[in-house]
Enzyme design. Structure first.
Site, PDB file in Angstrom:
ATOM      1  N   TYR A  49       0.851  -1.200   0.000  1.00 27.87           N
ATOM      2  CA  TYR A  49       0.000   0.000   0.000  1.00 27.87           C
ATOM      3  C   TYR A  49       0.876   1.236   0.000  1.00 27.87           C
ATOM      4  O   TYR A  49       1.853   1.310   0.759  1.00 27.87           O
ATOM      5  CB  TYR A  49      -0.904   0.029   1.244  1.00 27.87           C
ATOM      6  CG  TYR A  49      -2.344  -0.258   0.890  1.00 27.87           C
ATOM      7  CD1 TYR A  49      -2.986   0.503  -0.079  1.00 27.87           C
ATOM      8  CD2 TYR A  49      -3.052  -1.284   1.505  1.00 27.87           C
ATOM      9  CE1 TYR A  49      -4.297   0.233  -0.431  1.00 27.87           C
ATOM     10  CE2 TYR A  49      -4.356  -1.558   1.159  1.00 27.87           C
ATOM     11  CZ  TYR A  49      -4.976  -0.788   0.185  1.00 27.87           C
ATOM     12  OH  TYR A  49      -6.262  -1.049  -0.162  1.00 27.87           O
ATOM     13  N   GLU A  51      -0.558   4.780  -0.523  1.00 23.29           N
ATOM     14  CA  GLU A  51      -1.385   5.982  -0.744  1.00 23.29           C
ATOM     15  C   GLU A  51      -0.555   7.229  -0.496  1.00 23.29           C
ATOM     16  O   GLU A  51       0.238   7.285   0.445  1.00 23.29           O
ATOM     17  CB  GLU A  51      -2.607   5.957   0.180  1.00 23.29           C
ATOM     18  CG  GLU A  51      -3.658   4.992  -0.331  1.00 23.29           C
ATOM     19  CD  GLU A  51      -4.811   4.795   0.632  1.00 23.29           C
ATOM     20  OE1 GLU A  51      -4.978   5.618   1.544  1.00 23.29           O
ATOM     21  OE2 GLU A  51      -5.525   3.806   0.464  1.00 23.29           O
ATOM     22  N   ASP A 200      -6.681  14.282 -24.877  1.00 24.59           N
ATOM     23  CA  ASP A 200      -6.676  12.850 -24.557  1.00 24.59           C
ATOM     24  C   ASP A 200      -5.982  12.151 -25.725  1.00 24.59           C
ATOM     25  O   ASP A 200      -6.580  11.912 -26.775  1.00 24.59           O
ATOM     26  CB  ASP A 200      -8.111  12.346 -24.381  1.00 24.59           C
ATOM     27  CG  ASP A 200      -8.156  10.848 -24.083  1.00 24.59           C
ATOM     28  OD1 ASP A 200      -7.127  10.168 -24.282  1.00 24.59           O
ATOM     29  OD2 ASP A 200      -9.215  10.359 -23.669  1.00 24.59           O
ATOM     30  N   THR A 227      -3.612   6.528 -21.982  1.00 26.60           N
ATOM     31  CA  THR A 227      -3.394   5.204 -21.411  1.00 26.60           C
ATOM     32  C   THR A 227      -1.930   4.867 -21.667  1.00 26.60           C
ATOM     33  O   THR A 227      -1.268   5.523 -22.469  1.00 26.60           O
ATOM     34  CB  THR A 227      -4.291   4.157 -22.087  1.00 26.60           C
ATOM     35  OG1 THR A 227      -4.183   4.332 -23.498  1.00 26.60           O
ATOM     36  CG2 THR A 227      -5.731   4.304 -21.670  1.00 26.60           C
ATOM     37  N   LYS A 230      -1.387   1.403 -25.120  1.00 26.08           N
ATOM     38  CA  LYS A 230      -1.659   1.385 -26.571  1.00 26.08           C
ATOM     39  C   LYS A 230      -0.330   1.587 -27.290  1.00 26.08           C
ATOM     40  O   LYS A 230       0.517   0.707 -27.236  1.00 26.08           O
ATOM     41  CB  LYS A 230      -2.700   2.449 -26.906  1.00 26.08           C
ATOM     42  CG  LYS A 230      -4.068   2.197 -26.240  1.00 26.08           C
ATOM     43  CD  LYS A 230      -5.119   3.153 -26.752  1.00 26.08           C
ATOM     44  CE  LYS A 230      -6.491   2.885 -26.179  1.00 26.08           C
ATOM     45  NZ  LYS A 230      -6.735   3.501 -24.863  1.00 26.08           N
ATOM     46  N   ARG A 236      -1.359  -2.035 -18.874  1.00 25.62           N
ATOM     47  CA  ARG A 236      -2.680  -1.423 -18.874  1.00 25.62           C
ATOM     48  C   ARG A 236      -2.743  -0.380 -17.754  1.00 25.62           C
ATOM     49  O   ARG A 236      -2.557  -0.714 -16.577  1.00 25.62           O
ATOM     50  CB  ARG A 236      -3.693  -2.529 -18.585  1.00 25.62           C
ATOM     51  CG  ARG A 236      -4.994  -2.469 -19.263  1.00 25.62           C
ATOM     52  CD  ARG A 236      -5.515  -3.851 -19.554  1.00 25.62           C
ATOM     53  NE  ARG A 236      -5.124  -4.155 -20.914  1.00 25.62           N
ATOM     54  CZ  ARG A 236      -5.714  -3.625 -21.978  1.00 25.62           C
ATOM     55  NH1 ARG A 236      -6.747  -2.815 -21.868  1.00 25.62           N
ATOM     56  NH2 ARG A 236      -5.281  -3.921 -23.187  1.00 25.62           N
TER      57      ARG A 236
HETATM   58  N1  DSN Z   1     -11.287   1.189 -25.484  1.00 28.68           N
HETATM   59  C1  DSN Z   1     -10.248   2.028 -26.049  1.00 28.68           C
HETATM   60  C2  DSN Z   1     -10.176   1.913 -27.513  1.00 28.68           C
HETATM   61  O1  DSN Z   1     -10.254   0.806 -27.991  1.00 28.68           O
HETATM   62  O2  DSN Z   1     -10.042   2.903 -28.216  1.00 28.68           O
HETATM   63  C3  DSN Z   1     -10.370   3.407 -25.612  1.00 28.68           C
HETATM   64  O3  DSN Z   1     -10.460   3.420 -24.247  1.00 28.68           O
END
Ligand code: DSN
Length: 442
Positions: A49, A51, A200, A227, A230, A236
């Site tokens: 933990y 925090e 974003d 994120t 990707k 993730r």
């Molecule tokens: N689910 C993602 C995508 O496939 O674009 C975005 O969060």
């Protein structure tokens, strides 16, 4: 302690390894992480933990965790030339929610790309919590698939939003960040209130780091959310980068743009999350170091080359593409207009030969989320496996062969009559896929 992998769960993990190895991943938001990223994620850091933030924790025993999180922060800042990085968001959705919470009050207006135009669920879809708290207004895209800047400008003047968001999950152009910044400056002058500019960049973050896409922070934007799994090719998770003065996250601070890094830290913890996932943060740090290597720039450039080749080849074969091609890693195919069947049938048929992608609504779509007219695909994962432009031509050829089968089959049930043809194509896909192994899978 020796690992005990007799639990049935490991049987399914093995099957998933086989599925990933024998197929090709065309979903533009997926990728394959390195063995080091996998190792960091599967480490004892999950036991802890922590925090709070480095050197400001609510639990003892965080001396090692602090060093890991500091490495992740420094590497993330370097990647995006940002003043500040918060590496704790559990996901892109959490990252977005934290930014809204850091800057907006309930009822404030946020201007973002609408979901049908290519925006993301977390950009104001009525089914989300954020949409119940804030007043989202959606701008659209033009017929050729670009942001409708005139619409955006008109809505910005009309609604005087507190936050303008450029971001998407199905968009294949390079945004004109300077133009959006100019609009925001004009509206801020009119209204006398600061406007937060948020990008974003979940889909294209790796292209930014790899130098083949502009960095919104270098065009007057205050915040990037992304994120990490990707195009950044990490575990993730989520990440927030920002520009401004970095203060003490445990102390309240005035709501002004200059303080956005601290406002964001407070919005992540304790605002919207509890204990951070430090094993995932360690894996983020490992991936970020990989992203900072010169080879990653080659990777990013190859993603775009592959996407352009795949798009050109698909068009040569008769597919109609939204925006007539792509400027990034992502392609939207209008299968309905090209061949008369919908995106779901095509998704199911391609799955049968080991090509994975997703049915996706198009801006003009009337088909609904489950029977949309299009499919969305992209090249980040295939590029990680070492596939190049010649392979993209082969992928386009397989896609055309499957489209021809779908024309005959008409719907998912009808595909059963074409099992032999689909199986033959599956063998061809498997052969190419197995020649390009995935890190971490023996
Ligand atoms: N689910 C993602 C995508 O496939 O674009 C975005 O969060």
């Amino acid at each position: 302690m020796a690992a005990n992998t007799t639990d049935e769960v490991f049987k399914w993990i093995k099957k998933e390894e086989k599925r990933q190895s024998e197929g090709l991943e065309l979903i533009p938001s997926e990728n394959y992480v390195s063995e080091n990223v996998l190792r960091a994620m599967g480490s004892v850091l999950t036991n802890k933990y922590s925090e709070g933030y480095p050197a400001r924790r609510y639990y003892g025993g965080n001396e090692n965790i602090d060093e890991v999180e500091k490495l992740a922060i420094e590497r993330a800042k370097k990647m995006f030339h940002a003043d500040h990085a918060n590496v704790q968001p559990h996901s892109g959705a959490n990252a977005n929610e934290a930014v809204y919470f850091s800057w907006c009050e309930p009822g404030d207006t946020i201007l973002a790309m609408s979901l049908p135009a290519g925006g993301h669920l977390t950009h104001g879809s009525p089914v989300t919590r954020s949409a119940k708290i804030y007043n989202f207004v959606g701008y659209g895209v033009t017929e050729d698939g670009d942001i409708d800047y005139e619409d955006l400008e008109q809505l910005a003047h009309e609604y005087r939003p507190k936050l303008i968001l450029v971001g998407y999950s199905a968009f294949m152009k390079i945004p004109d960040f300077d133009r959006v910044k100019k609009i925001a400056d004009e509206v801020a002058k009119e209204s006398g209130q600061e406007i937060l500019l948020m990008a974003d960049m979940a889909h294209v973050a790796g292209l930014i780091v790899g130098g083949v896409h502009p960095n919104p922070l270098e065009h007057g934007f205050n915040v990037i959310t992304t994120t990490t799994h990707k195009t950044l090719r990490g575990p993730r998770g989520g990440l927030i980068l920002s520009m401004g003065t970095v203060g003490n996250p445990l102390k309240k601070t005035e709501k002004k743009l200059e303080n956005i890094p601290t406002l964001i830290d407070r919005a992540v913890f304790p605002g919207t999350q509890g204990g951070p996932l430090e094993h995932v943060i360690a894996a983020k740090a490992v991936a970020f170091e990989e992203d900072l290597q010169p080879e990653f720039r080659d990777y990013a450039a190859q993603i775009v080359k592959n996407a352009k080749t795949l798009a050109d080849e698909l068009m040569k074969l008769g597919f109609k593409l939204q925006g007539n091609g792509t400027e990034n890693h992502l392609i939207l195919v209008n299968v309905k207009d090209s061949y008369g069947f919908d995106g779901k049938v095509y998704e199911v048929a391609l799955d049968k030969i080991g090509l994975t992608l997703n049915a996706n609504a198009l801006p003009t779509d009337k088909g609904g989320a489950f029977r949309p007219s299009g499919v969305r695909l992209g090249t980040p994962a295939m590029t990680t496996r070492g596939l190049g432009e010649d392979d993209m031509k082969q992928v386009a050829k397989w896609m055309k062969q499957v489209a021809d089968i779908c024309v005959k089959a008409k719907d998912e049930k009808g595909l059963d009559e074409h099992t032999a043809e689909l199986d033959a194509l599956r063998s061809e896909v498997r052969e190419l896929a197995l020649a390009h192994p995935i890190p971490g899978i023996e």
